[in-house]
Design a protein around this motif. Structure first.
Motif, PDB file in Angstrom:
ATOM      1  N   SER A   1       1.241  -0.994   0.378  1.00 44.73           N
ATOM      2  CA  SER A   1      -0.136  -0.013  -0.565  1.00 44.73           C
ATOM      3  C   SER A   1       0.752   1.021  -0.108  1.00 44.73           C
ATOM      4  CB  SER A   1      -0.929   0.570   1.081  1.00 44.73           C
ATOM      5  OG  SER A   1      -0.096  -0.247   2.253  1.00 44.73           O
ATOM      6  N   THR A   2       2.276   1.141   0.678  1.00 46.93           N
ATOM      7  CA  THR A   2       2.736   2.540   0.333  1.00 46.93           C
ATOM      8  C   THR A   2       3.003   3.036  -0.975  1.00 46.93           C
ATOM      9  OG1 THR A   2       5.065   0.874   0.988  1.00 46.93           O
ATOM     10  CG2 THR A   2       3.749   1.947   3.033  1.00 46.93           C
ATOM     11  N   GLU A   3       2.983   1.810  -2.349  1.00 46.72           N
ATOM     12  CA  GLU A   3       3.315   2.316  -2.808  1.00 46.72           C
ATOM     13  C   GLU A   3       2.332   3.059  -3.729  1.00 46.72           C
ATOM     14  OE1 GLU A   3       5.773  -0.153  -4.931  1.00 46.72           O
ATOM     15  OE2 GLU A   3       6.925  -0.856  -4.134  1.00 46.72           O
ATOM     16  N   TYR A   4       1.414   3.249  -3.480  1.00 45.29           N
ATOM     17  CA  TYR A   4      -0.067   3.421  -3.683  1.00 45.29           C
ATOM     18  C   TYR A   4      -0.119   4.401  -3.323  1.00 45.29           C
ATOM     19  CZ  TYR A   4       0.117  -0.862  -6.611  1.00 45.29           C
ATOM     20  OH  TYR A   4       0.503  -2.259  -7.437  1.00 45.29           O
ATOM     21  N   ASP A   5      -1.568   5.611  -4.139  1.00 45.86           N
ATOM     22  CA  ASP A   5      -1.676   6.827  -3.797  1.00 45.86           C
ATOM     23  C   ASP A   5      -3.242   6.395  -3.389  1.00 45.86           C
ATOM     24  OD1 ASP A   5       0.248   8.416  -3.147  1.00 45.86           O
ATOM     25  OD2 ASP A   5      -0.156   8.428  -5.874  1.00 45.86           O
ATOM     26  N   LEU A   6      -4.101   5.704  -4.665  1.00 47.04           N
ATOM     27  CA  LEU A   6      -4.995   4.695  -4.525  1.00 47.04           C
ATOM     28  C   LEU A   6      -5.517   3.359  -4.571  1.00 47.04           C
ATOM     29  CD1 LEU A   6      -7.880   6.233  -6.764  1.00 47.04           C
ATOM     30  CD2 LEU A   6      -7.705   3.982  -6.380  1.00 47.04           C
ATOM     31  N   VAL A   7      -5.631   2.759  -3.554  1.00 42.53           N
ATOM     32  CA  VAL A   7      -6.587   1.844  -3.612  1.00 42.53           C
ATOM     33  C   VAL A   7      -7.456   1.596  -3.335  1.00 42.53           C
ATOM     34  CG1 VAL A   7      -5.834  -0.974  -2.280  1.00 42.53           C
ATOM     35  CG2 VAL A   7      -4.476   1.170  -2.399  1.00 42.53           C
ATOM     36  N   TRP A   8      -8.789   1.117  -4.589  1.00 40.39           N
ATOM     37  CA  TRP A   8      -9.844  -0.044  -4.227  1.00 40.39           C
ATOM     38  C   TRP A   8     -10.126  -0.728  -4.756  1.00 40.39           C
ATOM     39  CZ3 TRP A   8     -12.612   3.971  -2.568  1.00 40.39           C
ATOM     40  CH2 TRP A   8     -14.067   4.429  -2.546  1.00 40.39           C
ATOM     41  N   TRP A   9     -11.046  -1.939  -3.527  1.00 36.90           N
ATOM     42  CA  TRP A   9     -11.495  -3.084  -3.994  1.00 36.90           C
ATOM     43  C   TRP A   9     -13.093  -2.759  -4.667  1.00 36.90           C
ATOM     44  CZ3 TRP A   9      -8.499  -6.983  -2.146  1.00 36.90           C
ATOM     45  CH2 TRP A   9      -9.144  -8.055  -2.274  1.00 36.90           C
ATOM     46  N   VAL A  10     -13.021  -4.130  -5.547  1.00 32.30           N
ATOM     47  CA  VAL A  10     -14.189  -4.474  -6.327  1.00 32.30           C
ATOM     48  C   VAL A  10     -14.955  -5.258  -6.664  1.00 32.30           C
ATOM     49  CG1 VAL A  10     -14.964  -3.309  -8.368  1.00 32.30           C
ATOM     50  CG2 VAL A  10     -13.764  -1.814  -7.345  1.00 32.30           C
ATOM     51  N   PRO A  11     -15.654  -5.491  -5.852  1.00 32.47           N
ATOM     52  CA  PRO A  11     -16.601  -7.300  -5.594  1.00 32.47           C
ATOM     53  C   PRO A  11     -17.229  -7.131  -7.219  1.00 32.47           C
ATOM     54  CG  PRO A  11     -17.603  -6.060  -4.008  1.00 32.47           C
ATOM     55  CD  PRO A  11     -16.915  -5.176  -4.566  1.00 32.47           C
ATOM     56  N   ALA A  12     -16.720  -8.285  -8.075  1.00 31.55           N
ATOM     57  CA  ALA A  12     -16.421  -8.014  -9.575  1.00 31.55           C
ATOM     58  C   ALA A  12     -17.443  -9.847 -10.366  1.00 31.55           C
ATOM     59  CB  ALA A  12     -15.233  -7.763 -10.266  1.00 31.55           C
ATOM     60  N   ASP A  13     -18.093  -9.675  -9.444  1.00 31.13           N
ATOM     61  CA  ASP A  13     -18.761 -11.408  -9.739  1.00 31.13           C
ATOM     62  C   ASP A  13     -20.297 -10.575 -10.654  1.00 31.13           C
ATOM     63  OD1 ASP A  13     -19.520 -10.233  -6.980  1.00 31.13           O
ATOM     64  OD2 ASP A  13     -20.445 -12.023  -7.191  1.00 31.13           O
ATOM     65  N   GLN A  14     -20.087  -9.756 -10.219  1.00 29.14           N
ATOM     66  CA  GLN A  14     -21.566  -8.612 -11.243  1.00 29.14           C
ATOM     67  C   GLN A  14     -21.121  -7.522 -11.937  1.00 29.14           C
ATOM     68  OE1 GLN A  14     -23.864  -8.782  -7.656  1.00 29.14           O
ATOM     69  NE2 GLN A  14     -24.168 -10.890  -7.451  1.00 29.14           N
TER      70      GLN A  14
ATOM     71  N   LEU B   1     -20.261  -4.002  -9.608  1.00 31.42           N
ATOM     72  CA  LEU B   1     -19.001  -3.328 -10.531  1.00 31.42           C
ATOM     73  C   LEU B   1     -18.734  -2.153 -11.212  1.00 31.42           C
ATOM     74  CD1 LEU B   1     -16.590  -5.440 -12.681  1.00 31.42           C
ATOM     75  CD2 LEU B   1     -16.548  -2.737 -13.069  1.00 31.42           C
ATOM     76  N   ARG B   2     -20.098  -2.231 -11.317  1.00 25.81           N
ATOM     77  CA  ARG B   2     -19.930  -0.839 -11.945  1.00 25.81           C
ATOM     78  C   ARG B   2     -20.648   0.409 -10.492  1.00 25.81           C
ATOM     79  NH1 ARG B   2     -22.154   0.470 -17.245  1.00 25.81           N
ATOM     80  NH2 ARG B   2     -24.513   1.554 -16.349  1.00 25.81           N
ATOM     81  N   GLN B   3     -20.556   0.155 -10.389  1.00 24.95           N
ATOM     82  CA  GLN B   3     -21.219   1.197  -8.334  1.00 24.95           C
ATOM     83  C   GLN B   3     -20.396   1.423  -8.110  1.00 24.95           C
ATOM     84  OE1 GLN B   3     -23.959  -1.031  -6.599  1.00 24.95           O
ATOM     85  NE2 GLN B   3     -24.397   0.448  -4.600  1.00 24.95           N
ATOM     86  N   ARG B   4     -19.801   0.172  -7.812  1.00 25.74           N
ATOM     87  CA  ARG B   4     -18.461   0.653  -6.747  1.00 25.74           C
ATOM     88  C   ARG B   4     -17.142   1.416  -7.542  1.00 25.74           C
ATOM     89  NH1 ARG B   4     -16.956   1.002  -2.190  1.00 25.74           N
ATOM     90  NH2 ARG B   4     -15.050   0.018  -2.725  1.00 25.74           N
ATOM     91  N   LEU B   5     -17.188   1.345  -8.799  1.00 27.74           N
ATOM     92  CA  LEU B   5     -16.018   1.871  -9.520  1.00 27.74           C
ATOM     93  C   LEU B   5     -16.917   3.411  -9.242  1.00 27.74           C
ATOM     94  CD1 LEU B   5     -15.236   0.096 -12.564  1.00 27.74           C
ATOM     95  CD2 LEU B   5     -14.086   0.683 -11.020  1.00 27.74           C
TER      96      LEU B   5
ATOM     97  N   VAL C   1      -6.575  -0.996  -8.165  1.00 26.32           N
ATOM     98  CA  VAL C   1      -8.048  -1.355  -8.584  1.00 26.32           C
ATOM     99  C   VAL C   1      -7.841  -2.794  -8.202  1.00 26.32           C
ATOM    100  CG1 VAL C   1      -9.807  -1.180  -9.196  1.00 26.32           C
ATOM    101  CG2 VAL C   1      -8.518   0.519  -9.544  1.00 26.32           C
ATOM    102  N   VAL C   2      -8.763  -3.890  -7.534  1.00 25.08           N
ATOM    103  CA  VAL C   2      -8.329  -4.905  -7.415  1.00 25.08           C
ATOM    104  C   VAL C   2      -9.938  -5.353  -7.604  1.00 25.08           C
ATOM    105  CG1 VAL C   2      -8.758  -7.101  -5.756  1.00 25.08           C
ATOM    106  CG2 VAL C   2      -6.868  -4.980  -5.089  1.00 25.08           C
ATOM    107  N   LEU C   3     -10.217  -6.178  -8.924  1.00 22.64           N
ATOM    108  CA  LEU C   3     -11.705  -7.312  -9.565  1.00 22.64           C
ATOM    109  C   LEU C   3     -11.649  -8.396  -8.566  1.00 22.64           C
ATOM    110  CD1 LEU C   3     -11.610  -5.558 -12.452  1.00 22.64           C
ATOM    111  CD2 LEU C   3     -12.313  -4.267 -10.617  1.00 22.64           C
TER     112      LEU C   3
ATOM    113  N   THR D   1     -22.936  -4.594   2.226  1.00 23.74           N
ATOM    114  CA  THR D   1     -23.012  -6.307   1.779  1.00 23.74           C
ATOM    115  C   THR D   1     -22.496  -7.185   2.179  1.00 23.74           C
ATOM    116  OG1 THR D   1     -20.754  -5.655   0.537  1.00 23.74           O
ATOM    117  CG2 THR D   1     -22.839  -5.515  -0.525  1.00 23.74           C
ATOM    118  N   ILE D   2     -22.997  -8.600   2.833  1.00 20.45           N
ATOM    119  CA  ILE D   2     -22.730  -9.945   2.265  1.00 20.45           C
ATOM    120  C   ILE D   2     -21.911 -10.494   1.560  1.00 20.45           C
ATOM    121  CG2 ILE D   2     -23.435 -12.142   3.247  1.00 20.45           C
ATOM    122  CD1 ILE D   2     -25.832 -10.188   4.827  1.00 20.45           C
ATOM    123  N   HIS D   3     -20.989 -11.002   1.806  1.00 19.25           N
ATOM    124  CA  HIS D   3     -20.637 -12.216   0.921  1.00 19.25           C
ATOM    125  C   HIS D   3     -20.204 -13.010   0.779  1.00 19.25           C
ATOM    126  CE1 HIS D   3     -18.545  -7.927  -1.429  1.00 19.25           C
ATOM    127  NE2 HIS D   3     -18.501  -7.512  -0.349  1.00 19.25           N
TER     128      HIS D   3
END
Length: 996
Positions: A224-237, A241-245, A282-284, A490-492
Motif C-alpha cells: 500500500s505504501t507504493e500506491y496513492d489509491l487502492v480500491w476494492w471492487v466485488p466483480a462477480d456481478q 462492479l459498475r456501482q463500486r467504480l 484496483v482489485v476486481l 454487502t454480505i459476500h
C-alpha cells in the motif's frame, strides 16, 4: 567469506534489511530513510524453508556485506513455524557471537519472544510518528557513512506504514493469520512493476476456496505504501462492479453531477489519465465471467489485480497467475496461527484431511480452536461422514472433504447461535458473491421464514448472527465508502459456502427461503427501466433472479419484475446478459406453464428485441412473425401486444433490407396506435420513430427529418429532455440533418447531446456510442479528418470491447473508420478493416444486401487509391448494378455508387460513358435530394470534369460555376468540399450504414 572479512570498514556503508514479507512496508520505508542519509541498502526477505535448520538460515545472513538490520515482529519469529526453543538456540550460536553485525527494530504489536534480546538494543517503532521513527532508525546505525543522496529528493518516497493511501476503499481488513504465498506475492509485484502503462493487469486464477481473495487483500496491504489509491471492487456481478467504480468519483474529488453514468465515465477518465493519482491499484474480486465485465477493467498508469476461477481472462490482455492449494508447510503454519492450541502434528493431520484447501482450513481451525473436540476426533468424524447434513449432495467441482467439514461446522453453529444458520440459509437463496444488505433486510416481515421472525428488526440479534458468521469466515462483510447507513453494506457469500448450504437443505426449506428472497426482490422492483437513475437498483436485482427461483415463480409480481429487468438490460446495452436471462426464463416458463402460454409468447417478443440488437435479423423475423400469427389468433390483430411484435417485425425488415415492406408495417402500426391510445402516448411516439427509421432507409431524408423533429418535440414535452427516448430522438434528428447536408446544424445538436449521454447513460452504453458516432461523422463532414479519425478510433475500440467486433453498431463504426483512414492515406489499415467489415456483412446478411454492396464500393475506392484501377472500376460497376437492383435507380445510395462509377469510367478512358452517367446522376440527385444537397453538387463537379474531358469547356464551366455557388451557399467558401471543388479534385462517395 569470514565474519571478520564481512565486517571490514570498506563494507560498513552497506546495510541489508531482513524482514518477513508481512512487514515489507516497514522494510521499504526504513530503507528509504537510510538511503536518504547516505547508506547503501539491500533487502532480503526472511522466509527460510522449514527443512533448513534455523541456525543455518541465520548464519546465511552473515554472508552479506556490511551490517544486517532485522525488522522484528511476531511474523519474523513464527515463519516456518519455529518454536521459541529453536530460536533461543539459534540466536545463541549465531547472533550473540556476531552481535556487532546485527541491529534490530521492532514493529511488533505483541511482546516478542525472549530470543529478541540477543539482537542487542532493539529500537521500538510501533506506535511512533513518522519523524520520531525516522530519528530512531538513523540513530540506530550511528553516523551516516557518506553524504545524503541528493538524487532521491525528486522522487516520492514510500509512505510511512501507518499512513494509508490518499484513497482507500473497500479493501478487506488485513488477515493477521495470512500465511505463505511469498513467491506469489513477489511474482505479482514484479509482473506489475515491469508492465507498460495500461498493461499492468494480473489475474489470480484458481479453484474456489483456494485463497485468491486473501492473496489480493494481502498484496493491497503489503504494498500500500507504493500506491496513492487502492480500491476494492466485488466483480462477480457487472452491476456491482459498475456501482463500486462509480463510488470512486467523490473519493477522487471529481466534480460530477448526481447521474450514475457521469460518475462512472469520470472515474474511467481519471484512472486512464492518472489524475489526480497515477499510482493506483484496483482489485476486481471474484470476476469469474470475463465477457460481461472485461470492458470495465480500468486502464492507465496504475495496476489491476483480478481474482477469478476462469482462465479465459488470459484472452483479455492479462497475465494469468495460477494459485494452487497450500503447500503442507503453509497449511501447518496457517492452522497454528488460526488455532494456537493445535500442535504441529495435529495441524499436519488436519491439513491432510482437508486437502490443504485454505477456505476449509480457515473455517475448520477457527471453530476447533473454540471446541473441546480434538483434531483426531474431528478427522475421524470427517472421514466417517457421520455428521453430514441429511440429503447433502457432493458436487464434482469441489473436494468432498469440504462439504463434510462445512456440514460439521453448520451443526456446531446451530447449537450455539441457531439464527446465524437460518440467516445463512436465507443468504444462500440469493446468488453467491455480493448480496446487498438492503435486499436481505427488505423482506416484508410477513414473508420471513419463522426462524428469522423478528431478527431483521432486532439490531442485537442481527449483529450476533452476522458476527458469528464473520468470526468463522463463513461470510465476509463489506461496507461501501461514503456511507454511514449500515444497511448499505454487502454480505459476500463464497460460492462453495453457497452451494454447500443449499445442498444440505430439504426441498421444503429451500422453497420457504427462496420465496422470502423473491418477496425481497419484488419489493425492491424499480419498475421504470427507462429511468437511468434507477439502473443501479436494477443492477443489484438482476444477478439474484435465477438463484431465488424467480424464473420458475407463478407469481405475477415476479413476471413483472423479469420483464422490467429485461427492459433495463436492453436499454443499458447489456444484450448478452439480456439474451441469457430471456433464454433461461423461456425454459423455466415452458416447464411451468407449457409451450403455448401467453407469457411465453410475450417473452418471445422481448427476446427478439434483444437478439435484434446483435444483428440476427433473419431469426428475429421468424420469431416476430410467429408471435404475431399466434397472438393475432388468440387476442385479435389490433391487440397492443400484437402491435408491439409488429414494431419488432418492422425493425427486422429494415435489417433485412426489405425497406418498402418495413415502411408499410411501420405506418400501419403507427395508425393503429394513434387510434387505440392517442397521438401523444409513448407507444405512438415510438411507432412514429420507427416509421422515420424506415423512411431514412428508403432515402427519404426530408420526410424522416419532419417525423423526427415532431417526435423529438413531443417526447421532450411528454417525457422530459433528458429521458433516454428523447435523447435517442435527438440523435436521429441530427442524423437526418447530416444526411441532408446540414452539417453545422447537426453538429450543434450533438455537441451537448453527447455530453448528456455520457453523464446519464455512461460512455459505453450503445446509445452513447451511437451519439458519439454521429458526432464524429459531423466532424468529418465539416472537413476535420484528423479529429474525426481519432474519435472513430477510440469509438471502435470501445465498441469492440463492449459489443464485440460483429455487432451492428461496431460494424457501422468500423465502416466509418475505414473510409476515414483511406481519406487520410492510411491505405493498409483502411483495407484491412474494410475487408473484414464487408466479410461480416456478407456472411450475416448476404452478398446482395445493400450494406454488403456499399462496403464493397468503399473497398473499391481503396483499390483505386493503391493503383489497382481496373479492378476497382470493375468492382464499382458490379456494385452499381447490384445496388440499382436492390434499391432502384433513385435511391441516394445508388446515386452515390454512380458517382464513383463515373469516376472509374473516366479513369479507364470511357469519357463519354462517364459523362452520360454523371449527367443522369445529376438529374436524379436533383429530383430526389434537391439542388442544394452535397451529393447533387458533387455530381455536378464530377459532370464538369467529364465535360471538360470531352472538350465541352463552356458547358463544363457553367456546371462547375453552379456547383461552386451551391457549395459556397450551403457549406461556406472554406469548407473542405468547396476547396476541393475549386481545385477541381474529383469527388467520391463513401457508403455509410445506418442504424436499424
Amino acid at each position: 567469506m569470514t565474519a571478520e572479512e564481512s565486517s571490514a570498514p570498506a563494507a560498513a556503508e552497506r546495510v541489508t534489511i531482513s524482514y518477513a514479507g508481512f512487514n515489507r512496508a516497514w522494510a521499504v520505508w526504513i530503507g528509504d530513510c537510510l538511503e536518504r542519509n547516505g547508506w547503501e541498502v539491500a533487502y532480503q526477505r526472511w522466509n527460510p524453508p522449514v527443512e533448513i535448520p534455523l541456525d543455518v538460515a541465520l548464519g546465511d545472513l552473515l554472508r552479506v556485506q556490511g551490517r544486517v538490520l532485522v525488522v522484528l515482529s511476531d511474523w519474523y519469529f513464527k515463519l516456518g513455524p519455529r518454536t521459541d526453543e529453536e530460536w533461543e538456540s539459534a540466536v545463541r550460536s549465531i547472533v550473540v557471537p556476531h552481535v556487532h553485525r546485527f541491529a534490530a527494530v521492532s514493529v511488533a504489536t505483541q511482546p516478542l519472544p525472549g530470543a529478541a534480546s540477543a539482537f542487542g538494543g532493539v529500537v521500538e517503532l510501533w506506535g511512533t510518528g513518522v519523524r520520531e521513527a525516522e530519528r530512531r532508525v538513523v540513530r540506530l546505525l550511528g553516523p551516516a557513512p557518506g553524504p545524503a543522496d541528493s538524487t532521491l529528493g525528486g522522487r516520492p518516497g514510500p509512505r510511512f506504514p501507518y499512513d494509508q493511501p490518499h484513497v482507500w476503499g473497500g479493501v478487506p481488513r488485513r488477515n493477521v493469520r495470512f500465511t505463505g504465498r511469498e513467491d506469489t506475492m513477489q511474482t505479482i509485484y514484479d509482473t506489475l512493476q515491469r508492465a507498460e502503462p495500461g498493461a499492468g493487469v494480473v489475474t489470480l486464477w484458481g479453484m474456489s476456496g483456494v485463497g485468491k481473495t486473501q492473496i489480493a487483500a494481502e498484496y493491497a496491504h503489503r504494498f500500500s505504501t507504493e500506491y496513492d489509491l487502492v480500491w476494492w471492487v466485488p466483480a462477480d456481478q457487472r452491476g456491482t462492479l459498475r456501482q463500486r467504480l462509480a463510488e470512486l468519483a467523490p473519493a477522487l474529488g471529481l466534480t460530477t453531477g448526481p447521474e450514475y453514468g457521469e460518475r462512472l465515465r469520470a472515474v474511467g477518465t481519471a484512472l486512464r489519465r492518472g489524475t489526480p493519482y497515477a499510482r493506483w491499484l484496483v482489485v476486481l474480486d471474484g470476476a469469474d465471467d470475463p465477457e460481461p465485465i472485461s470492458d470495465l477493467v480500468p486502464s492507465g498508469p496504475g495496476h489491476v489485480i483480478i481474482t477469478s476461477q476462469n482462465r479465459q481472462w488470459e484472452e483479455h490482455n492479462t497475465v494469468l497467475h495460477p494459485v494452487p492449494t497450500y503447500d503442507r508447510d503453509e497449511s501447518v503454519a496457517f492452522v497454528r496461527r488460526r488455532a494456537p492450541r493445535i500442535t504441529p502434528a495435529e495441524a499436519d493431520l488436519l491439513s491432510a484431511a482437508l486437502g490443504d484447501l485454505p477456505l476449509a482450513l480457515d473455517q475448520t481451525a477457527g471453530w476447533l480452536n473454540d471446541s473441546a473436540m480434538s483434531v483426531a476426533e474431528y478427522v475421524d468424524l470427517l472421514n466417517s461422514g457421520s455428521d453430514l447434513e441429511s440429503g447433502l449432495r457432493v458436487a464434482a467441482d469441489f473436494p468432498m472433504t469440504y462439504y463434510t467439514a462445512f456440514s460439521i461446522l453448520l451443526n456446531r453453529l446451530r447449537e450455539t447461535v441457531p439464527e446465524s444458520v437460518d440467516l445463512l440459509r436465507l443468504c444462500a437463496h440469493f446468488a453467491p458473491g455480493a448480496i446487498p444488505v438492503q435486499l436481505v433486510r427488505g423482506i416484508p416481515q410477513a414473508d420471513l421464514p419463522e426462524p428469522l421472525s423478528g431478527l431483521m428488526e432486532d439490531p442485537l440479534r442481527w449483529n450476533t448472527a452476522i458476527n458469528k458468521l464473520i468470526q468463522y469466515s463463513v461470510i465476509r462483510w463489506g461496507s461501501p465508502e461514503q456511507e454511514a447507513d449500515p444497511e448499505a453494506g454487502t454480505i459476500h457469500l463464497h460460492r462453495m459456502v453457497h452451494q454447500t448450504v443449499r445442498a444440505g437443505m430439504s426441498e421444503e426449506d429451500r422453497e420457504t427461503y427462496s420465496r422470502a428472497v423473491r418477496r425481497a426482490l419484488s419489493a425492491a422492483d424499480p419498475q421504470r427501466a427507462a429511468d437511468t437513475r434507477r439502473w443501479s437498483r436494477f443492477e443489484k436485482i438482476v444477478p439474484h433472479l435465477e438463484a431465488s427461483g424467480a424464473l420458475h415463480s407463478r407469481h405475477a409480481d415476479m413476471h413483472r419484475l423479469i420483464f422490467n429487468c429485461l427492459n433495463y438490460l436492453f436499454l443499458a446495452g447489456e444484450y448478452t446478459l439480456g439474451i441469457q436471462l430471456a433464454e433461461r426464463t423461456e425454459r423455466a416458463w415452458k416447464e411451468v406453464y407449457g409451450e403455448d402460454h401467453p407469457l411465453v409468447w410475450d417473452l418471445n417478443s422481448q427476446y427478439a428485441t434483444m437478439l435484434r440488437a446483435t444483428g440476427d435479423y433473419a431469426r428475429t423475423e421468424r420469431i416476430d412473425r410467429a408471435v404475431i400469427e399466434h397472438l393475432s389468433a388468440h387476442r385479435g390483430p389490433r391487440d397492443l401486444t400484437v402491435l408491439r411484435a409488429e414494431e419488432g417485425l418492422g425493425a427486422d425488415l429494415r435489417g433485412l433490407a426489405k425497406y418498402d415492406e418495413a415502411l408499410q408495417v411501420s405506418e400501419q402500426v403507427l395508425a393503429d396506435y394513434r387510434q387505440l391510445v392517442g397521438e401523444l402516448d409513448p407507444r405512438t411516439l415510438n411507432a412514429r420513430h420507427n416509421a422515420a427509421d424506415s423512411l431514412r432507409m428508403l432515402g427519404r431524408y426530408r420526410e424522416a427529418l419532419e417525423s423526427d423533429r415532431a417526435n423529438l418535440q413531443a417526447r421532450r414535452e411528454l417525457l422530459g429532455s433528458r429521458h433516454n427516448w428523447s435523447l435517442y430522438s435527438e440523435i436521429m434528428y441530427a442524423w437526418d440533418l447530416r444526411l441532408l447536408g446540414r452539417y453545422a446544424e447537426a453538429q450543434s445538436v450533438l455537441e451537448q447531446s453527447v455530453e448528456v449521454h455520457r453523464n446519464l447513460m455512461g460512455e459505453n452504453n450503445p446509445q452513447t456510442l451511437t451519439a458519439e458516432l454521429n458526432h464524429a461523422l459531423c466532424v468529418l463532414r465539416s472537413g476535420d479528418r484528423e479529429e474525426a479519425g481519432a474519435r472513430l478510433a477510440r469509438l471502435l475500440e470501445r465498441a469492440e470491447q463492449v459489443l464485440g467486433d460483429a455487432s451492428p453498431l461496431t460494424l457501422i463504426i468500423a465502416t466509418s473508420y475505414s473510409f476515414t483512414q483511406r481519406a487520410r492515406g492510411n491505405l493498409d489499415l483502411a483495407r484491412e478493416i474494410g475487408e473484414r467489415t464487408t466479410k461480416h456483412y456478407a456472411e450475416a446478411l448476404g452478398a446482395r444486401h445493400p450494406y454488403t454492396i456499399g462496403t464493397t464500393v468503399n473497398h473499391a475506392l481503396v483499390l483505386r487509391a493503391i493503383g489497382e484501377r481496373q479492378q476497382s472500376h470493375m468492382l464499382t460497376e458490379e456494385c452499381l448494378a447490384d445496388m440499382s437492383a436492390a434499391l432502384g435507380l433513385d435511391h441516394p445510395w445508388t446515386l452515390g455508387v454512380a458517382l464513383n462509377a463515373a469516376a472509374g469510367r473516366n479513369l479507364e478512358g470511357d469519357v463519354e460513358g462517364a459523362a452520360e452517367l454523371s449527367r443522369e446522376t445529376v438529374r436524379r440527385a436533383g429530383a430526389v435530394l434537391g439542388r442544394t444537397h452535397p451529393l447533387y453538387l458533387s455530381s455536378q463537379v464530377a459532370l464538369a470534369t467529364d465535360l471538360r474531358g470531352l472538350r465541352r469547356r463552356r458547358e463544363a464551366d457553367k456546371v462547375e460555376e453552379e456547383a461552386l455557388s451551391g457549395l459556397i451557399s450551403s457549406l461556406g467558401s472554406q469548407h473542405a468540399h468547396t476547396i476541393s471543388a475549386r481545385a477541381r479534385v474529383r469527388p467520391y462517395w463513401d457508403f455509410e450504414p445506418l442504424p436499424i
